[in-house]
Design an enzyme around this catalytic site. Sequence first.
Site, mmCIF file in Angstrom:
data_model
loop_
_atom_site.group_PDB
_atom_site.id
_atom_site.type_symbol
_atom_site.label_atom_id
_atom_site.label_comp_id
_atom_site.label_asym_id
_atom_site.label_seq_id
_atom_site.Cartn_x
_atom_site.Cartn_y
_atom_site.Cartn_z
ATOM 1 N N HIS A 1 0.831 -1.205 0.000
ATOM 2 C CA HIS A 1 0.000 0.000 0.000
ATOM 3 C C HIS A 1 0.868 1.259 0.000
ATOM 4 O O HIS A 1 0.545 2.257 -0.660
ATOM 5 C CB HIS A 1 -0.909 -0.041 1.236
ATOM 6 C CG HIS A 1 -1.796 1.139 1.389
ATOM 7 N ND1 HIS A 1 -1.689 2.019 2.441
ATOM 8 C CD2 HIS A 1 -2.805 1.603 0.618
ATOM 9 C CE1 HIS A 1 -2.595 2.967 2.321
ATOM 10 N NE2 HIS A 1 -3.289 2.754 1.227
ATOM 11 N N GLU B 1 2.090 1.807 -3.483
ATOM 12 C CA GLU B 1 0.978 2.310 -4.315
ATOM 13 C C GLU B 1 0.890 3.833 -4.199
ATOM 14 O O GLU B 1 0.709 4.543 -5.200
ATOM 15 C CB GLU B 1 -0.331 1.662 -3.871
ATOM 16 C CG GLU B 1 -1.558 2.175 -4.608
ATOM 17 C CD GLU B 1 -2.773 2.311 -3.709
ATOM 18 O OE1 GLU B 1 -3.432 3.367 -3.765
ATOM 19 O OE2 GLU B 1 -3.055 1.363 -2.970
ATOM 20 N N HIS B 2 1.019 4.344 -2.988
ATOM 21 C CA HIS B 2 1.005 5.795 -2.778
ATOM 22 C C HIS B 2 2.214 6.452 -3.431
ATOM 23 O O HIS B 2 2.099 7.490 -4.083
ATOM 24 C CB HIS B 2 1.013 6.103 -1.274
ATOM 25 C CG HIS B 2 -0.332 6.057 -0.627
ATOM 26 N ND1 HIS B 2 -0.886 7.125 0.036
ATOM 27 C CD2 HIS B 2 -1.258 5.068 -0.545
ATOM 28 C CE1 HIS B 2 -2.067 6.804 0.508
ATOM 29 N NE2 HIS B 2 -2.318 5.545 0.181
ATOM 30 N N GLU C 1 -4.129 8.372 7.461
ATOM 31 C CA GLU C 1 -5.199 7.537 6.899
ATOM 32 C C GLU C 1 -5.603 6.454 7.894
ATOM 33 O O GLU C 1 -6.797 6.193 8.104
ATOM 34 C CB GLU C 1 -4.721 6.910 5.591
ATOM 35 C CG GLU C 1 -5.758 6.030 4.903
ATOM 36 C CD GLU C 1 -5.219 5.369 3.648
ATOM 37 O OE1 GLU C 1 -5.975 4.610 3.008
ATOM 38 O OE2 GLU C 1 -4.033 5.572 3.314
#
Length: 407
Positions: A47, A50-51, A127
């Site tokens: 993840h 991905e960012h 987040e």
Amino acid sequence: MNITVEKLTNGIPLLMENIKSINTASLGIFIKTGGKNELLGEEGISHFIEHLLFKGTEKRTSKELSEEIDNQGGMINAYTSAEKTAYYIQMTSSSLSVGIDILNDMFLNSTFTDENIERERNVIIEEIKMYEDIPEEVVHEENIRFAITGVQGRSIAGTIEGLKKITRKDIIKYFKDTYTPKNIVISVAGNFDFSEVLNQLNDGIGQLKDESTPRDFNGEMSINSGEKIINQDTNQVHLCFNTKGVSNLDDNRIPVSVISNVLGGNMSSRLFQEIREERGLAYSVYSYSSSFDEGGLFTIYAGTTHENYKEVIEIIESELKDIYSNGITEKELQKAKNQFLSMVTFGLESSKGKMSRLANSYLLYGKIKPISDVIKEIEKVTLEDIKKVAKDIFDEKYYSKTILGNI
């Protein structure tokens, strides 16, 4: 079905479906790595990467990456799951090449600077904190971790403590080990020129080389039983009730989906009607399946009150027992089939839907399954199939519960 499967010069499969009747195109790059593929100490890194791919390349800043897409009226996005990471664009046909150029740049030239890593680390931590403030999100996250023993139960985002330990060296190594031609599938659907897309990708991501080292992955999983209580000061009690599900390639995946639809798939489902409409015990109640290559989990969620949560659990257990003993009705079976057939049809009405179907089919089966075969699989499910599957998954030895609230 105007579908072509090509291979880029480095072996990456390129799935292409031309739709002349529209003026848009969607392209996705799918990598067969996600939360469950991370080794000890890497939790959340899929993840994280991905960012980071959106945070700048040798040619473009983060702002320029998004601005070039926005200037063309297009859309670019990404997501990470347990088993894959995906990056996709939706563009008008005339500007598809701009989107492909952006994706090529992200995959080949991302810089992963220390500054961007630290900035994005903080973004992901915020987040995580955001979701920690949402009890329904917390109960699902804690539930899958409790109900599954194995890497499949991991958090996709990782933990705050774990993210703080991930270094630039870790990120570059994971990227080189997993973003390799053998792990990538590219899918495109819409109105576009086959040869132009193939050539542009060959000049870009088709130059990606395999620099990976072997990874010691253990995908074994098991379903746990028992109860987990999370005491938290909330206005509602949030509960997840689990049992065994099925794997991605299990022949019973459609019967299990039918059962989920009947139990909590819509407003006319059994649990929605009984818990919400008849007794007024909850606002939100639904069921879903989490499937992986190695197995699956079947979950029912309800948000209720401290006074009523035990009654809700009793209703859930009663409905599972009824389906275990008696199956479902012909009317319920046909309604579920009609809804699945409609979902298939709806998914084929956009270039994004077609693009996603091509990729997911290829990732699962190593080929593109014809829609006619999918429809046949749905239509052939019988009441006897449902009874057989219910006897398997609704065995009390697989039952578990995660309950969050003022307990």
